[in-house]
Scaffold this active site. Structure first.
Site, PDB file in Angstrom:
ATOM      1  N   PHE A  70      15.625  -7.012  -7.852  1.00 54.57           N
ATOM      2  CA  PHE A  70      16.794  -6.142  -7.928  1.00 54.57           C
ATOM      3  C   PHE A  70      17.515  -6.276  -9.271  1.00 54.57           C
ATOM      4  O   PHE A  70      16.905  -6.127 -10.316  1.00 54.57           O
ATOM      5  CB  PHE A  70      17.716  -6.389  -6.721  1.00 54.57           C
ATOM      6  CG  PHE A  70      17.097  -5.898  -5.435  1.00 54.57           C
ATOM      7  CD1 PHE A  70      17.235  -4.569  -5.046  1.00 54.57           C
ATOM      8  CD2 PHE A  70      16.344  -6.744  -4.628  1.00 54.57           C
ATOM      9  CE1 PHE A  70      16.644  -4.102  -3.878  1.00 54.57           C
ATOM     10  CE2 PHE A  70      15.744  -6.292  -3.474  1.00 54.57           C
ATOM     11  CZ  PHE A  70      15.905  -4.967  -3.097  1.00 54.57           C
ATOM     12  N   SER A  71      18.813  -6.591  -9.263  1.00 55.81           N
ATOM     13  CA  SER A  71      19.614  -6.505 -10.483  1.00 55.81           C
ATOM     14  C   SER A  71      19.307  -7.572 -11.519  1.00 55.81           C
ATOM     15  O   SER A  71      19.846  -7.520 -12.628  1.00 55.81           O
ATOM     16  CB  SER A  71      21.100  -6.543 -10.137  1.00 55.81           C
ATOM     17  OG  SER A  71      21.484  -5.355  -9.484  1.00 55.81           O
ATOM     18  N   VAL A  72      18.448  -8.521 -11.214  1.00 59.05           N
ATOM     19  CA  VAL A  72      17.954  -9.423 -12.257  1.00 59.05           C
ATOM     20  C   VAL A  72      17.362  -8.590 -13.398  1.00 59.05           C
ATOM     21  O   VAL A  72      17.427  -8.966 -14.566  1.00 59.05           O
ATOM     22  CB  VAL A  72      16.921 -10.403 -11.677  1.00 59.05           C
ATOM     23  CG1 VAL A  72      16.237 -11.216 -12.782  1.00 59.05           C
ATOM     24  CG2 VAL A  72      17.590 -11.350 -10.677  1.00 59.05           C
ATOM     25  N   GLY A  73      16.813  -7.440 -13.054  1.00 56.37           N
ATOM     26  CA  GLY A  73      16.220  -6.560 -14.061  1.00 56.37           C
ATOM     27  C   GLY A  73      17.213  -5.972 -15.043  1.00 56.37           C
ATOM     28  O   GLY A  73      16.820  -5.563 -16.151  1.00 56.37           O
ATOM     29  N   LYS A  74      18.486  -5.908 -14.677  1.00 55.18           N
ATOM     30  CA  LYS A  74      19.476  -5.361 -15.613  1.00 55.18           C
ATOM     31  C   LYS A  74      19.500  -6.161 -16.914  1.00 55.18           C
ATOM     32  O   LYS A  74      19.680  -5.602 -17.995  1.00 55.18           O
ATOM     33  CB  LYS A  74      20.864  -5.364 -14.970  1.00 55.18           C
ATOM     34  CG  LYS A  74      21.076  -4.329 -13.866  1.00 55.18           C
ATOM     35  CD  LYS A  74      22.517  -4.357 -13.391  1.00 55.18           C
ATOM     36  CE  LYS A  74      22.824  -3.238 -12.406  1.00 55.18           C
ATOM     37  NZ  LYS A  74      22.305  -3.514 -11.061  1.00 55.18           N
TER      38      LYS A  74
END
Length: 388
Positions: A70-74
């Protein structure tokens, strides 16, 4: 109390507390499958995994098991954009519209790249209802964002761009580099570091991808503001942020081939814990390791200077950001040191760098934990720092 599965992998003896904390997560905190990795001075001191890649417990979690983080990719999207800043392809203080002319619609001509990275652009959701599955179509999502009206006066406050951040940053990367974000990440970051991190996965990788299990702790019961809040504008905002288009946030869609194949940098990065820690290890060591430089140390320092702090317009709780990175904060610390930075993902996944300790940490898992502060990842972080 459930029995802990075999904890596999390697762990320096002084970090045995981390192995113990991981086992306790299985025994007492309902862990299903997970991995944790820690690097110090560019060397892995913890690389552990355990449990199951599916709810039926028919597939063991292995060293190379990928899972949606999920938002680790941001943060990975942010690194991609910062590399282009260093090369002079993007100016942080230039208007987004100077790279993306269609973005000027509805008063967005003054929104700068810096505002966007600081979650200050006022574009956390899309007003116009989009059809189911629209998040899989990059052109549809970016066109909708270019035509969007800000939810607040850009630059005046911040609010977490939960699902839109990756499309906004990714489109800037595409326009400045000529490459889609998945290809850019693979060529410039994941490939050189041999890091198993992907925006968009092929069907051939499905055998390695763990099923992600949403739980009541993450998707329900709905928080009060979503069900009983008398402020209709607030309800409309939250529907736009989390539910437009339907399936945008993952429940009901996260384990489908369509989700895995798409490029959605805010939500569908797939990775191992070792990959996430390996990338952050470079940043923790000043931007270079083993002859590979991702960013200059000055760029990292600039990116981790506080850009936004305080009450979050979307989340209605404190949040703190640099340029694209979440910064450590009292409510959700990334260890004890003041300059730690990284990014959490839905359900508890996390990657961060602590430049003061030259330490990188990553945790991946496939059963969601509590919405804001997962006790599993907190126990692991505490065990790491107790071992130093």
């Amino acid at each position: 109390m459930a029995a802990a599965p075999e904890i596999c992998g390697t762990c320096d003896r002084r970090f045995d507390r981390v192995r113990d904390a991981m086992a306790e997560n299985f025994r007492e905190r309902n862990e299903l499958g997970a991995a944790v990795a820690v690097a110090i001075d560019g060397r892995f001191v913890v690389d552990l995994w355990a449990g199951w890649a599916d709810e039926a417990r028919t597939r063991a979690w292995r060293r190379d098991t990928l899972v949606n983080v999920f938002s680790v990719g941001k943060a990975m999207a942010t690194m991609s954009l910062l590399m282009l800043v260093e090369r002079g392809r993007i100016d942080l203080d230039a208007p987004v519209a100077s790279y993306w002319p269609e973005f000027t619609a509805h008063g967005k001509d003054a929104i700068s790249v810096r505002m966007l990275l600081g979650h200050r652009a006022g574009l956390p959701g899309i007003h116009r209802q989009l059809p189911e599955g629209a998040m899989y179509d990059w052109a549809v999502m970016t066109a909708a964002l270019a035509d969007e009206t800000p939810w607040w006066q850009p630059g005046t406050q911040h609010g977490y761009h939960v699902n839109t951040f990756g499309f906004l940053v990714g489109e800037l990367v595409r326009r400045a580099s000529g490459e889609r974000i998945g290809a850019f990440l693979r060529r410039e970051i994941a490939g050189p570091l041999a890091a198993d991190f992907h925006f968009g996965t092929s069907a051939g990788l499905d055998v390695r991808i763990a099923d992600y299990i949403f739980t009541e702790a993450l998707v329900g019961p709905a928080p009060r503001e979503r069900s009983d809040d008398a402020d209709e504008a607030r309800r409309q905002l939250l529907r736009a942020v989390y539910l437009n288009p339907p399936g945008l946030s993952g429940p009901g869609t996260v384990n489908t081939r369509e989700w895995r194949a798409a490029e959605m940098p805010s939500t569908n990065g797939h990775a191992t814990a070792r990959a996430v820690a390996g990338i952050y290890s470079v940043l923790a060591c000043g931007g270079a390791a083993d002859g590979i430089r991702l960013l200059q140390s000055e760029t990292i320092e600039h990116a981790i200077a506080e850009a936004s702090n305080g009450p979050d317009f979307v989340l209605r709780r404190p949040s703190r950001f640099g340029l694209g990175f979440q910064l450590t904060q009292p409510e959700r610390p990334l260890g004890p040191n003041p300059r730690s930075f990284g990014h959490f993902g839905a359900g508890g996944s996390l990657g961060f760098a602590d430049p003061d300790a030259r330490l990188a940490f990553a945790y991946t898992m496939n059963r969601a934990g509590p919405r804001f502060d997962n006790p599993r990842v907190r126990a692991l972080i505490d065990a790491v720092y107790a071992s130093l």
